[in-house]
Scaffold this motif. Sequence first.
Motif, PDB file in Angstrom:
ATOM      1  N   ASP A  46       0.860  -1.195   0.000  1.00  0.00           N
ATOM      2  CA  ASP A  46       0.000   0.000   0.000  1.00  0.00           C
ATOM      3  C   ASP A  46       0.891   1.238   0.000  1.00  0.00           C
ATOM      4  N   GLN A  47       1.137   1.798  -1.176  1.00  0.00           N
ATOM      5  CA  GLN A  47       2.073   2.924  -1.289  1.00  0.00           C
ATOM      6  C   GLN A  47       1.612   4.171  -0.546  1.00  0.00           C
ATOM      7  N   ASN A  48       0.377   4.206  -0.104  1.00  0.00           N
ATOM      8  CA  ASN A  48      -0.113   5.357   0.650  1.00  0.00           C
ATOM      9  C   ASN A  48      -0.008   5.159   2.164  1.00  0.00           C
ATOM     10  N   ARG A  49       0.601   4.053   2.564  1.00  0.00           N
ATOM     11  CA  ARG A  49       0.887   3.835   3.991  1.00  0.00           C
ATOM     12  C   ARG A  49       2.376   4.049   4.209  1.00  0.00           C
ATOM     13  N   LEU A  50       2.689   5.007   5.053  1.00  0.00           N
ATOM     14  CA  LEU A  50       4.077   5.320   5.394  1.00  0.00           C
ATOM     15  C   LEU A  50       4.297   5.097   6.881  1.00  0.00           C
ATOM     16  N   ASP A  51       5.481   4.609   7.227  1.00  0.00           N
ATOM     17  CA  ASP A  51       5.860   4.430   8.624  1.00  0.00           C
ATOM     18  C   ASP A  51       7.133   5.222   8.881  1.00  0.00           C
ATOM     19  N   LEU A  52       7.068   6.066   9.874  1.00  0.00           N
ATOM     20  CA  LEU A  52       8.231   6.827  10.315  1.00  0.00           C
ATOM     21  C   LEU A  52       8.757   6.152  11.576  1.00  0.00           C
ATOM     22  N   PHE A  53      10.030   5.751  11.544  1.00  0.00           N
ATOM     23  CA  PHE A  53      10.676   5.135  12.692  1.00  0.00           C
ATOM     24  C   PHE A  53      11.777   6.050  13.193  1.00  0.00           C
ATOM     25  N   GLU A  54      11.766   6.280  14.489  1.00  0.00           N
ATOM     26  CA  GLU A  54      12.815   7.059  15.130  1.00  0.00           C
ATOM     27  C   GLU A  54      13.337   6.246  16.306  1.00  0.00           C
ATOM     28  N   GLU A  55      14.643   6.266  16.503  1.00  0.00           N
ATOM     29  CA  GLU A  55      15.251   5.625  17.664  1.00  0.00           C
ATOM     30  C   GLU A  55      15.834   6.718  18.548  1.00  0.00           C
ATOM     31  N   TRP A  56      15.552   6.606  19.849  1.00  0.00           N
ATOM     32  CA  TRP A  56      15.996   7.602  20.821  1.00  0.00           C
ATOM     33  C   TRP A  56      16.806   6.938  21.914  1.00  0.00           C
ATOM     34  N   GLN A  57      17.792   7.639  22.373  1.00  0.00           N
ATOM     35  CA  GLN A  57      18.677   7.114  23.400  1.00  0.00           C
ATOM     36  C   GLN A  57      17.934   6.898  24.715  1.00  0.00           C
TER      37      GLN A  57
END
Length: 107
Positions: A46-57
Amino acid sequence: MIVFRITMHVLPEKQKELVQTFLSMIEPMEKETGCLSYALFCDMADQNRLDLFEEWQTRKDLDQYLRSDMFGVLLGTKSLLSEPHAIHIYTIHQSEGMDAVYTARGK
């Protein structure tokens, strides 16, 4: 380590605008205290589904970011979505590497 994930279902006509917004945030994110990584992924089915992943200390670093103007920009993208942001925060106490794979495979 803290993993912060935001799933977004983008209006098809707004996908380019949303991606450009996130691309413009790469350099400032690299300067955020405690930010270990920042990546945007597109769902292959599904090209209209985006996931943003961030890693934090630390959680303290993430909380500081959540109060920032930069995170406010991210929340402001809601007008580009077909449904509200889905936000998940994961606290990771342990991580394993390739040795775990070898062990599981009996090597």
